[in-house]
Design a protein around this motif. Structure first.
Motif, PDB file in Angstrom:
ATOM      1  N   HIS A   1       0.872  -1.184   0.000  1.00  0.00           N
ATOM      2  CA  HIS A   1       0.000   0.000   0.000  1.00  0.00           C
ATOM      3  C   HIS A   1       0.905   1.229   0.000  1.00  0.00           C
ATOM      4  O   HIS A   1       2.094   1.128   0.323  1.00  0.00           O
TER       5      HIS A   1
ATOM      6  N   THR B   1       0.624   3.610   1.962  1.00  0.00           N
ATOM      7  CA  THR B   1       0.739   4.152   3.315  1.00  0.00           C
ATOM      8  C   THR B   1       2.213   4.152   3.728  1.00  0.00           C
ATOM      9  O   THR B   1       2.629   4.948   4.572  1.00  0.00           O
TER      10      THR B   1
ATOM     11  N   ARG C   1      -0.067  -6.433  -4.746  1.00  0.00           N
ATOM     12  CA  ARG C   1      -0.483  -7.544  -3.882  1.00  0.00           C
ATOM     13  C   ARG C   1      -0.649  -8.786  -4.715  1.00  0.00           C
ATOM     14  O   ARG C   1      -0.972  -8.706  -5.893  1.00  0.00           O
TER      15      ARG C   1
ATOM     16  N   GLU D   1      -3.230   8.080  -1.732  1.00  0.00           N
ATOM     17  CA  GLU D   1      -2.910   8.106  -0.319  1.00  0.00           C
ATOM     18  C   GLU D   1      -2.830   9.547   0.126  1.00  0.00           C
ATOM     19  O   GLU D   1      -2.470  10.417  -0.662  1.00  0.00           O
TER      20      GLU D   1
ATOM     21  N   PHE E   1      -8.147  -1.034  10.814  1.00  0.00           N
ATOM     22  CA  PHE E   1      -6.768  -1.129  10.336  1.00  0.00           C
ATOM     23  C   PHE E   1      -5.888  -1.085  11.570  1.00  0.00           C
ATOM     24  O   PHE E   1      -6.223  -0.377  12.523  1.00  0.00           O
TER      25      PHE E   1
ATOM     26  N   THR F   1      -4.907   2.725  12.496  1.00  0.00           N
ATOM     27  CA  THR F   1      -5.794   3.873  12.718  1.00  0.00           C
ATOM     28  C   THR F   1      -6.862   3.555  13.757  1.00  0.00           C
ATOM     29  O   THR F   1      -7.277   2.411  13.925  1.00  0.00           O
TER      30      THR F   1
ATOM     31  N   GLY G   1      -9.692   2.667   2.681  1.00  0.00           N
ATOM     32  CA  GLY G   1      -9.734   2.888   4.114  1.00  0.00           C
ATOM     33  C   GLY G   1      -9.222   4.255   4.511  1.00  0.00           C
ATOM     34  O   GLY G   1      -8.538   4.930   3.750  1.00  0.00           O
ATOM     35  N   ALA G   2      -9.592   4.646   5.727  1.00  0.00           N
ATOM     36  CA  ALA G   2      -9.148   5.931   6.247  1.00  0.00           C
ATOM     37  C   ALA G   2      -9.265   5.890   7.762  1.00  0.00           C
ATOM     38  O   ALA G   2      -9.933   5.020   8.327  1.00  0.00           O
ATOM     39  N   GLY G   3      -8.603   6.838   8.410  1.00  0.00           N
ATOM     40  CA  GLY G   3      -8.711   6.892   9.866  1.00  0.00           C
ATOM     41  C   GLY G   3      -7.742   7.914  10.437  1.00  0.00           C
ATOM     42  O   GLY G   3      -7.082   8.649   9.702  1.00  0.00           O
TER      43      GLY G   3
ATOM     44  N   ALA H   1      -5.501  10.126   7.922  1.00  0.00           N
ATOM     45  CA  ALA H   1      -4.851   9.353   6.849  1.00  0.00           C
ATOM     46  C   ALA H   1      -5.870   8.580   6.040  1.00  0.00           C
ATOM     47  O   ALA H   1      -6.908   8.181   6.567  1.00  0.00           O
ATOM     48  N   TRP H   2      -5.569   8.411   4.760  1.00  0.00           N
ATOM     49  CA  TRP H   2      -6.442   7.564   3.936  1.00  0.00           C
ATOM     50  C   TRP H   2      -5.651   6.897   2.831  1.00  0.00           C
ATOM     51  O   TRP H   2      -4.585   7.394   2.431  1.00  0.00           O
TER      52      TRP H   2
HETATM   53  N1  LIG Z   1      -3.534   1.089   3.695  1.00  0.00           N
HETATM   54  C1  LIG Z   1      -4.941   0.750   3.693  1.00  0.00           C
HETATM   55  C2  LIG Z   1      -5.814   1.972   3.574  1.00  0.00           C
HETATM   56  C3  LIG Z   1      -5.643   2.958   4.710  1.00  0.00           C
HETATM   57  C4  LIG Z   1      -4.708   3.969   4.612  1.00  0.00           C
HETATM   58  C5  LIG Z   1      -4.581   4.908   5.646  1.00  0.00           C
HETATM   59  C6  LIG Z   1      -5.403   4.796   6.747  1.00  0.00           C
HETATM   60  C7  LIG Z   1      -6.320   3.784   6.865  1.00  0.00           C
HETATM   61  C8  LIG Z   1      -6.436   2.854   5.838  1.00  0.00           C
HETATM   62  C9  LIG Z   1      -5.238  -0.162   2.513  1.00  0.00           C
HETATM   63  O1  LIG Z   1      -4.397  -0.322   1.667  1.00  0.00           O
HETATM   64  O2  LIG Z   1      -6.303  -0.731   2.413  1.00  0.00           O
END
Ligand SMILES: N[C@@H](Cc1ccccc1)C(=O)O
Length: 506
Positions: A346, A348, A373, A389, A425, A428, A449-451, A469-470
């Motif tokens: 990811h 992130t 992946r 991101e 996650f 987060t 996702g986010a948080g 973050a997302w």
């Molecule tokens: N990294 C997570 C998404 C995510 C990023 C940042 C905060 C929360 C969730 C994913 O790939 O699914």
């Protein structure tokens, strides 16, 4: 009548030849084939030329056909082992890859070349005859087609039973494909002959076809007439180079975030597990870290860890929770696992390592990049995909601000109905999974996702303020925008679809 120079040339050639293909006209005059066709269409409009079209089917070799030419037909590969005395299915499966054997056996049965009795292949007379053949007729046809497509007529002269051989090759995973070739014949009409007789040149010379410096300086242009520019004339379609539609969407997204005051950042495609997982407080025995989900690299197998202090703070956080009111994961944390190189799963990893380098507020950054992946490829999954991101680091930020950023982004993308489902996650808390409602589908589409980053994540890297973050998927959004139903079409696009797609978007 108003003529272009090509029209004059073509009409003159046709008045000698009567009728001819564009290639023949091009061979005589000094206009190329597509110029001849364009002039021909113009002349047809004026009733001076008729264009007759006829089409013929040609056979063209495909990728599978070239493979067969190189390796031989699977049934022949099986037969030649049987001919050498290797006839039990058990020993054949040692010699040939599974699919070659299976496909070969299928054809052996269909063509009546042999039968299987008690796990052994017994050749029929037909099978023995085939084994003796110097050159198999299928391969003879494939070789014949290998330089250029050929007509049925010419295949007929090559082999007996051309139809059944071609049918078979057409059905064999498109070893051969049909292509239609259109041929055209230009024919001068009576009216056309009359125009030529009446003196085409005189008419033609009266017009200015091309404005030259001499025509201007001598003032001659005043006395003569300009050839009219016919904007309705048919021309060959032109397909200019243009940006890929998916690229345009990615750029739209970039613009939206820049407009919201974000800066774009780039991270590493090959990343250490430390930045991809550990710095995000993802436990070392987390299932997402397993080989079946993550691409681990052989070269480089490991990447260097950041400075020891940072690493030991992360280690402590994993093992016992560090100075926080947290228990950590209560498992020994291994440096060597953390060094393992991965294709980032990811993006992130990009934002967290940026945050470690820039721990003080305010920060608003985003990244649009590929993540990887181990997915089985199908219409909705690919082993590589784009993620959007982003993080916001600020002194007084709340969960609500996060929902605000996301809603703003989606509504600027044209999705007005958005909802947030609770998510989980390891990095987060709270976590959400945003979804948008898609009118055309009549359903809610998941986006990622986010948080708000947990203190277990921010503390060890020296961040003392809230971080929103997302990480969002873009592929599905792009598919919806572009009216596609298969994710693969984003990456291996059909050339006609690309040509039809507008060059710019609003
Ligand atoms: N990294 C997570 C998404 C995510 C990023 C940042 C905060 C929360 C969730 C994913 O790939 O699914």
């Amino acid at each position: 009548m108003d003529f272009r120079s090509h029209e004059v040339g073509v009409l003159k050639v046709l008045s000698d030849l009567g009728s001819a293909s564009p290639a023949e006209v091009a061979g005589v005059g000094d206009v190329d084939e597509s110029g001849v066709m364009r002039a021909g269409l113009e002349l047809q409009e004026k009733g001076l030329v008729e264009i007759e079209e006829s089409s013929e089917i040609f056979f063209e070799i495909g990728g599978e056909g070239r493979r067969l030419l190189e390796y031989g037909l699977p049934e022949d590969r099986v037969l030649s082992f049987v001919g050498d005395g290797v006839s039990s299915l058990g020993s054949l499966s040692q010699e040939l890859e599974g699919d070659v054997l299976n496909i070969g056996l299928g054809w052996i049965r269909d063509k009546g070349l042999g039968e299987i009795v008690g796990g052994e292949i017994k050749l029929t007379d037909k099978g023995r005859d085939r084994l003796e053949l110097e050159e198999k007729p299928e391969l003879k046809v494939l070789r014949f087609l290998s330089d250029e497509p050929k007509s049925m007529g010419s295949v007929e002269q090559l082999v007996d039973n051309p139809e059944s051989i071609l049918d078979e090759l057409l059905s064999r995973n498109q070893a051969v494909q049909k292509v239609e070739k259109v041929s055209r014949e230009l024919k001068i009409t009576d009216k056309g002959r009359k125009v030529v007789r009446d003196g085409l040149d005189r008419d033609f010379d009266n017009y200015i076809h091309e404005l030259t410096p001499e025509l201007i300086s001598s003032g001659e242009w005043r006395e003569r007439e300009f050839r009219k520019y016919d904007v309705t004339a048919s021309t060959q379609p032109v397909y200019p180079g243009k940006r890929h539609p998916y690229q345009l969407i990615l750029d739209d997204i970039r613009r939206i975030f820049r407009d919201m005051g974000f800066k774009e950042i780039k991270g590493r495609t090959v990343e250490s597990s430390f930045w991809n997982f550990d710095a995000l407080f993802q436990p070392q025995d987390h299932p997402a870290r397993e080989m079946q989900d993550t691409f681990y690299l052989e070269t480089p197998n490991e990447l260097d860890l950041p400075d020891d202090e940072l690493v030991s703070r992360v280690k402590k956080m994993h093992e016992e929770g560090g100075e926080l009111d947290s228990t950590g994961w209560r498992d020994p944390w291994s440096r060597s696992l953390s060094k393992k190189a991965v294709l980032r799963t990811h993006t992130t990893s990009t934002t967290i390592s940026y945050l470690a380098r820039n721990p003080r507020p305010p920060e608003k950054v985003f990244s649009i990049d590929r993540a990887y992946r181990r997915e089985t490829i199908d219409a909705t999954h690919l082993p590589q995909f784009y993620q959007l991101e982003g993080i916001v680091l600020g002194e007084k930020l709340s969960f609500n601000n996060l929902l605000g950023y996301l809603s703003t982004f989606y509504s600027r993308m044209g999705f007005d109905e958005i909802r947030f489902r609770p998510g989980y996650f390891p990095y987060t808390e709270p976590s959400v999974e945003p979804e948008v409602y898609v009118e055309e589908l009549g359903e809610w589409v998941e986006l990622g996702g986010a948080g708000v980053f947990r203190r277990e994540v921010t503390k060890p890297i020296g961040v003392e303020h809230p971080v929103l973050a997302w990480g969002l998927g873009i592929g599905r959004l792009a598919m919806l925008k572009l009216g596609l139903t298969d994710l693969r079409d984003l990456y291996q696009s059909d050339i006609d679809w690309l040509r039809r797609n507008p060059t710019c978007r609003l």
